[in-house]
Design a protein around this motif. Sequence first.
Motif: not given
Length: 213
Positions: A41-59
Motif C-alpha cells: 500500500g505504498v507509492v515510492p518517491e523514487l525508482w532506481v535500477g537498470d529496469f531489466d526485470s521490472a516488467g512493462s506492466e509495472l512500468t
Amino acid sequence: MTRFAILLGGDLTVTARLRGQIRGARVIAADSGMMHAAGLGVVPELWVGDFDSAGSELTMQYRDVPRDTFPAEKDVTDGAIAVAEAIRRGASEIVLLGGLGGQTDHTAGLLGQSLQIAREGVACLLSSGTEEAWPLIPGRMTVELPPGTRFSIIPFADLVGLDLTGVKWPLSGRSVPVGSTLTLSNLALGAVTVSLREGYGIAMAYPAMNLDD
C-alpha cells in the motif's frame, strides 16, 4: 528519525508486523522490487535500477514515479544504489524488504552490506516478512519479538564480550568464534537485548507469522 524502506526483488510476505515496521517510512524501489509496492500500500518517491526485470506492466502502473536509470552492466547492485540514495536523502534507519532467501550470493552480499550500513551509523533491518535480520556490531541493541520466536546470532568475525538477555539461554561476556553454533536457535522471551564489545555478525529471528487477509 528518518526511516526509509527499500523494496528489493526477492520474496516478501506482507504481515501486520511488517506493516508496522515500515509505517511512516519514505520508500525507494530497486528495479523489480516495485512489485511489492501495491501489496504494501505504498507509492515510492523514487525508482532506481537498470529496469531489466521490472516488467512493462509495472512500468505503466508506476509511470509517474520519478526514476533514476542505470546501465545493466555496472559494478553495483540496484539495491545498493537505492541504499546509497536513501542515505543521501538523510536516512537514519533503513528497512530492506525482499532481500532474504532466494539467491544465496545476493543474500550474503546484502547481509554484508547491512553491516556497512550499520558502521555508517544508520540502523538497519532486513525482512522477508517471515524472517528478519539485523547487523551486529560493537554496541547495544534491543529487538522487540513475540515470545517463543527463534533467535540466532551468526558470527562473521570472532565475537568478544557478548551479552544476550531476554532469551531462554542468556549469555554474559561470552566469546563466540566464527563457526561456533553456540548462538543458534535460542528462544526469545519478549524483547531481546544484545551487547557486544568486539567483532561483528548478524542477528536473525523468525517471528510468528500473522498474515494479512
